[in-house]
Every structure is written in C-alpha cells, then in structure tokens.
Design a protein around this motif. Structure first.
Motif, mmCIF file in Angstrom:
data_model
loop_
_atom_site.group_PDB
_atom_site.id
_atom_site.type_symbol
_atom_site.label_atom_id
_atom_site.label_comp_id
_atom_site.label_asym_id
_atom_site.label_seq_id
_atom_site.Cartn_x
_atom_site.Cartn_y
_atom_site.Cartn_z
ATOM 1 N N GLY A 74 0.149 1.787 -15.919
ATOM 2 C CA GLY A 74 -1.056 1.071 -15.526
ATOM 3 C C GLY A 74 -1.047 0.531 -14.112
ATOM 4 N N VAL A 75 -0.418 1.254 -13.185
ATOM 5 C CA VAL A 75 -0.339 0.757 -11.810
ATOM 6 C C VAL A 75 -1.551 1.222 -11.012
ATOM 7 C CG1 VAL A 75 2.171 0.774 -11.881
ATOM 8 C CG2 VAL A 75 0.971 2.728 -10.896
ATOM 9 N N GLN A 76 -1.853 0.470 -9.971
ATOM 10 C CA GLN A 76 -2.890 0.833 -9.007
ATOM 11 C C GLN A 76 -2.178 1.050 -7.679
ATOM 12 O OE1 GLN A 76 -4.828 1.041 -6.495
ATOM 13 N NE2 GLN A 76 -6.705 -0.140 -6.663
ATOM 14 N N GLY A 77 -2.062 2.321 -7.280
ATOM 15 C CA GLY A 77 -1.186 2.666 -6.164
ATOM 16 C C GLY A 77 -1.872 2.753 -4.819
ATOM 17 N N MET A 78 -2.820 1.874 -4.555
ATOM 18 C CA MET A 78 -3.568 1.975 -3.295
ATOM 19 C C MET A 78 -2.694 1.706 -2.076
ATOM 20 S SD MET A 78 -5.855 -1.477 -3.640
ATOM 21 C CE MET A 78 -5.088 -3.076 -4.006
ATOM 22 N N LEU A 79 -1.705 0.825 -2.219
ATOM 23 C CA LEU A 79 -0.779 0.494 -1.141
ATOM 24 C C LEU A 79 0.645 0.800 -1.584
ATOM 25 C CD1 LEU A 79 -2.125 -3.106 -0.363
ATOM 26 C CD2 LEU A 79 -2.600 -1.068 0.996
ATOM 27 N N TRP A 80 1.509 1.013 -0.627
ATOM 28 C CA TRP A 80 2.929 1.121 -0.982
ATOM 29 C C TRP A 80 3.359 -0.148 -1.707
ATOM 30 C CZ3 TRP A 80 7.215 -1.838 -0.033
ATOM 31 C CH2 TRP A 80 8.458 -1.258 -0.314
ATOM 32 N N ALA B 230 -9.011 4.608 7.859
ATOM 33 C CA ALA B 230 -8.355 3.318 7.636
ATOM 34 C C ALA B 230 -9.293 2.138 7.911
ATOM 35 C CB ALA B 230 -7.115 3.198 8.517
ATOM 36 N N ILE B 231 -9.300 1.202 6.987
ATOM 37 C CA ILE B 231 -9.926 -0.120 7.153
ATOM 38 C C ILE B 231 -8.981 -1.110 6.476
ATOM 39 C CG2 ILE B 231 -11.859 -1.609 6.533
ATOM 40 C CD1 ILE B 231 -13.668 0.789 6.555
ATOM 41 N N GLU C 67 -8.505 -8.444 5.225
ATOM 42 C CA GLU C 67 -7.441 -9.452 5.148
ATOM 43 C C GLU C 67 -6.739 -9.445 3.803
ATOM 44 O OE1 GLU C 67 -4.783 -11.977 6.525
ATOM 45 O OE2 GLU C 67 -6.415 -11.182 7.768
ATOM 46 N N TYR C 68 -7.502 -9.252 2.730
ATOM 47 C CA TYR C 68 -6.901 -9.344 1.396
ATOM 48 C C TYR C 68 -5.948 -8.192 1.086
ATOM 49 C CZ TYR C 68 -10.999 -6.402 0.382
ATOM 50 O OH TYR C 68 -11.972 -5.427 0.405
ATOM 51 N N LEU C 69 -5.903 -7.144 1.934
ATOM 52 C CA LEU C 69 -4.952 -6.053 1.729
ATOM 53 C C LEU C 69 -3.763 -6.110 2.689
ATOM 54 C CD1 LEU C 69 -7.296 -2.974 1.105
ATOM 55 C CD2 LEU C 69 -6.076 -4.356 -0.583
ATOM 56 N N ARG C 70 -3.755 -7.084 3.572
ATOM 57 C CA ARG C 70 -2.640 -7.190 4.509
ATOM 58 C C ARG C 70 -1.366 -7.594 3.778
ATOM 59 N NH1 ARG C 70 -4.145 -6.828 9.730
ATOM 60 N NH2 ARG C 70 -6.394 -7.031 10.159
ATOM 61 N N ASN C 71 -0.247 -7.001 4.210
ATOM 62 C CA ASN C 71 1.042 -7.325 3.593
ATOM 63 C C ASN C 71 2.150 -6.946 4.560
ATOM 64 O OD1 ASN C 71 2.259 -4.484 2.633
ATOM 65 N ND2 ASN C 71 0.032 -4.469 2.315
ATOM 66 N N THR C 72 3.323 -7.447 4.303
ATOM 67 C CA THR C 72 4.444 -7.261 5.221
ATOM 68 C C THR C 72 4.831 -5.794 5.371
ATOM 69 O OG1 THR C 72 5.288 -9.445 4.643
ATOM 70 C CG2 THR C 72 6.826 -7.926 5.690
ATOM 71 N N TRP D 118 -5.870 7.745 2.965
ATOM 72 C CA TRP D 118 -5.843 9.209 2.983
ATOM 73 C C TRP D 118 -6.917 9.805 2.058
ATOM 74 C CZ3 TRP D 118 -1.075 12.191 4.504
ATOM 75 C CH2 TRP D 118 -0.156 11.397 5.202
ATOM 76 N N GLN D 119 -7.802 8.985 1.523
ATOM 77 C CA GLN D 119 -8.725 9.438 0.485
ATOM 78 C C GLN D 119 -10.026 8.658 0.579
ATOM 79 O OE1 GLN D 119 -6.737 8.374 -3.211
ATOM 80 N NE2 GLN D 119 -7.425 6.271 -3.028
ATOM 81 N N ILE D 120 -11.010 9.035 -0.239
ATOM 82 C CA ILE D 120 -12.305 8.355 -0.225
ATOM 83 C C ILE D 120 -12.257 7.008 -0.945
ATOM 84 C CG2 ILE D 120 -14.739 8.552 -0.831
ATOM 85 C CD1 ILE D 120 -13.718 10.413 1.465
ATOM 86 N N PRO D 121 -11.796 6.933 -2.192
ATOM 87 C CA PRO D 121 -11.767 5.623 -2.850
ATOM 88 C C PRO D 121 -10.632 4.754 -2.328
ATOM 89 C CG PRO D 121 -11.063 7.343 -4.376
ATOM 90 C CD PRO D 121 -11.381 8.017 -3.090
ATOM 91 N N LEU D 122 -10.711 3.475 -2.619
ATOM 92 C CA LEU D 122 -9.602 2.567 -2.309
ATOM 93 C C LEU D 122 -8.503 2.703 -3.357
ATOM 94 C CD1 LEU D 122 -8.253 0.148 -0.865
ATOM 95 C CD2 LEU D 122 -9.672 -1.348 -2.305
#
Length: 460
Positions: free
Chosen positions: A98-104, A318-319, A322-327, A340-344
């Motif tokens: 059940g992961v959402q892999g939008m970010l590393w 790429a957009i 702020e809420y997606l910023r991370n280290t 790399w894709q259309i959806p987030l």
C-alpha cells in the motif's frame, strides 16, 4: 478487516482465481451478454457490511458472464494481455504494501527496485546504453507517448514551453499506421489535430515512407513551422509493420527532431537476439516504449519507457510545492519518479514485473515469446498452402494478417462465424481498402492445438 480475517478470506479469493484460471477455457471467449445486462443484475449498495461471501457469489453469477476472457487460449484479438499468475501475486504484494511511491522519500524501495529493473532490462534487451538511468514505468504506452511529446516540446522550444506553452508553430509526424495514442497525445499537449502530419507508407510493407517524411518536414520548416517529434513504430497495431528507424533518425538528426519509437506490442521481442534486427537504429532514438503488459507476462498496467534525455523530461514536468520538499530530494542524490510521469501519485508497479522475472527468468520469458512466433509461422504456412486464403501483409513475429481470396464479404463472414462459436476471438483491420483478419497469437495458455482449431474453423 483484521489480519486474521484477511488471511482466511484471502485464501478463498486466491482459490477463486486459481479455479477460474484452471477452467478459463470452458467459457466463451467473448461475453455473450447484451448491453445493460450486468447492471440489471446488480443490487443497491448495502447499508451494513455483508462480508465477502456475497461478493464472490456475484463474481460467478454476474461478473464472469459479463467478462471477455483475455487469458483464454482462444483469444487472438487485439494484442495479448498476459496477466500471468506470478504477476498477479506481485500485484497483490504491491497492493498489500500500500505504498505511494511519488518520491524516493515516500518509499525508497519502490523507486530503487524500478531503477534496477529498468537498467537490467537495458542489458537484457540489448537496448542503447544511452537509456541507462533513463528508464521509468508508465501505466500505458499512451502515457509514454504523451510524456515524450511534452519532453520534445520542451526541448524544441529551448526551455520556454514550460512557461509559455505552445505557440501554434509545432508539428508532429506519424504514419497512417501509427497508433491513435500519438494523435491523442498531440491533442492533450494543446497542439490540436492541425499539428499532426500523417506521412504515407510503403504500399508493400506499410512502413513509413522516409522520403515523404523528409519532404513534409522540409515543407513545414520552409513555412515557418517547428517540427517537434516523429513517432516511428516497431510492430504497428493493424499489421505489425516496422518503420525504418535508422533512416527516420537521419531526418530527425538533420532538423533536431525528437524521435520516439513505439514498440508497445513488439518491444519485448528484443529479449531474443534473433529478433533484434527489427530494432536496428534504436540507438539513435530519444525515447522508446514497450508494454510489459502485452506480451511479457505482466498483468495490466505496466509500460516500459526509456529516454536518452531524462534531464529534459524532468525539467519539462517537475513542480515542487512546499509540502513535497524533503532532505533526500534536495540532496540531488535520488530520483523522484513523480517528475517522470503525468500523475503525481504512483503505484509500486515494479513488483509485478520483478515477480515475473524472478519466477520465469529471462530464458523463460524468451521461451514464451519464441513459442508464439513459432505458432504464427505454422499458421502462416497453412495460409500459404491454402487455395482460399492468403496473407495480406508479411507476418511480423506472432501477428498474421489474412483474408479470403474471394473478397471482403467472405472474410467478414468467416470472422463472424468463428467469433460466434465462442471458442475463439479474432479482430480485423483494413489494409489498402481490403478487409482482413488479424490473428495475434500471444495468450499465455495458447498452444498448437488452439491455433489449429482456429484455422480449422476459419477454413471450414
């Protein structure tokens, strides 16, 4: 649902799937219901939960009669959709995690398993090394086409497209045999149908006419238009035609045009060294797509997409709110596939493909592909020996396009007759005005006996 309930009911669900696959050949390939029948069998949503028993009962009572059985060994229509059972289990594991892999950062494993698989497949399929580090899983080849168009727009504009959009000068080039997803991608990108140039094809091979392409590009440039992308196809939907990639790449290089290669169906054949001539010139492509969910034993949806210019793609899409910023993202050390894709959002689709490759191995997948090509060659030989049937176009891999010698009405009648039997399902195309039957051999369970039965029914 508690884990122990899930364990108990999950066994029932797996048993249901296993039983269905064991008896799939007993069903008519195409659903026999009339429009509206399925909805007429469904009850109102319950106010109180009723468990899984009634749902499983409705699968047998309503869903199976209303299903066209793509895993049936008599399915020769469209192109295959190989939902092998190892990939079904991989899909279950993905859903279970059940992961959402939008970010590393939102799931490192989802990103790095995908990176590893895509780079491993570059070697296994003998793809250009320029694709290393440029692979990503899309949902379908339609999405792959759209991101290719967007990256091409961004590059051709010198980077201004992202800010100001299209200016009406852009043009995209396809052939009359190119999949409709490219025209749709042009629409979605804001280009409109007027920007899409349909290039003639060779009458004998139905491959794109390179001289005609060059002439149209030159005419557009002289008129002040800006050629953005050419789509070349390896294995067109209608007949399996193969465009001359190397010659098309020469035209693209002369004018700085993005070359996208659509091998949605035929792409997995690159796993077999003997079929790699079909991909001659691919090292000069800017992007390439192949659907694992067609002929590579992987349940829908999973489309492989590579680009030699991942930086251009990411810069185009790429957009970073702020809420997606991370280290991790800000370190520059990771890939965030959301760019790399259309959806987030994105599923952990790589688990399906990983499950397939771990279960079958590369050699097992190659055997799957080779077996279907051999069956198609056998059908081709029967057609060649027939007084009543003939090949309409040369066979490509496991796709055979045939017609009755006595005309379209006879060909259509033969197709309707065999489809009406419920034992097989074929679809048609039109080649130079002639009605033809496509026999796409690709279902995992299809064996010689099923192809022989199809031919016997057609030739009756």
């Amino acid at each position: 649902m508690k884990p122990e309930e899930f364990r108990r009911i999950g066994h029932e669900v797996v048993d249901w799937i296993a039983d269905y696959r064991a008896r799939v050949e007993d069903f008519p390939v195409r659903s026999q219901v009339e429009p509206g029948w399925v909805r007429g069998q469904l009850s109102a949503l319950p106010e109180r939960g009723e468990g899984f028993g009634p749902l499983l009962a409705d699968l047998d009572r309503v869903v199976l009669p209303g299903t066209t059985h793509w895993q049936h060994p008599g399915f020769f229509a469209y192109f295959p959709s190989n939902a092998s059972l190892p990939s079904v289990l991989g899909d279950l594991l993905s859903s279970g995690l059940g992961v959402q892999g939008m970010l590393w950062a939102t799931s490192p494993a989802a990103t790095e398993v995908e990176q590893h698989l895509m780079d491993e497949l570059v070697a296994a399929m003998d793809l250009p090394r320029s694709f290393l580090g440029g692979g990503v899983i899309q949902d379908t080849a339609s999405s792959a086409a759209l991101v290719a168009v967007l990256a091409a727009l961004h590059r051709s504009s010198g980077g201004t497209w992202r800010r100001s959009g299209v200016d009406g000068a852009e043009t995209v080039y396809v052939s009359s045999q190119t999949h409709s997803s490219l025209e749709r991608a042009a629409r979605l990108a804001g280009l409109g149908e007027q920007a899409v140039r349909s290039v003639p094809v060779s009458p004998s091979t139905l491959a794109m006419d390179v001289a005609a392409l060059a002439e149209r590009v030159r005419a557009d440039v002289a008129a002040g238009r800006r050629p953005v992308l050419v789509c070349a196809t390896v294995g067109t939907t209608g007949t399996g035609a193969v465009d001359p990639l190397r010659e098309i790449a020469d035209v693209c290089a002369e004018h700085g045009i993005w070359l996208h290669v659509d091998a949605a169906w035929a792409g997995p054949a690159a796993l077999c060294p003997e079929f790699r001539d079909l991909f001659d010139g691919l090292e000069r492509a800017d992007s390439f797509t192949a659907n694992a969910h067609k002929w590579m034993l992987t349940a829908f949806d999973l489309s492989l997409f590579w680009t030699a210019h991942p930086g251009v793609l990411v810069d185009a899409l790429a957009i970073l709110p702020e809420y997606l910023r991370n280290t991790a993202t800000e370190s520059g050390a990771v890939v965030d596939y959301r760019d790399w894709q259309i959806p987030l959002g994105r599923r952990f689709r790589a688990l399906k493909l990983w499950s397939v490759l771990r279960w079958y191995g590369l050699e097992g997948v190659r055997a799957h592909l080779r077996g279907h090509v051999e069956l198609a060659a056998l059908l081709e030989s029967w057609v060649g020996a027939s007084e009543d049937w003939e090949l309409v176009t040369p066979r490509t891999l496991s796709l055979v396009t045939i017609a009755r010698r006595d005309g379209d009405d006879a060909t259509r009648a033969a197709m309707d007759r065999v489809n009406g039997s419920g034992r097989v399902f074929v679809t048609h195309t039109v080649v130079d005005g002639r009605f033809a039957i496509r026999v796409a051999i690709g279902a995992e369970a299809t064996r010689e006996e099923h192809v022989r039965a199809l031919w016997k029914a057609l030739d009756a």
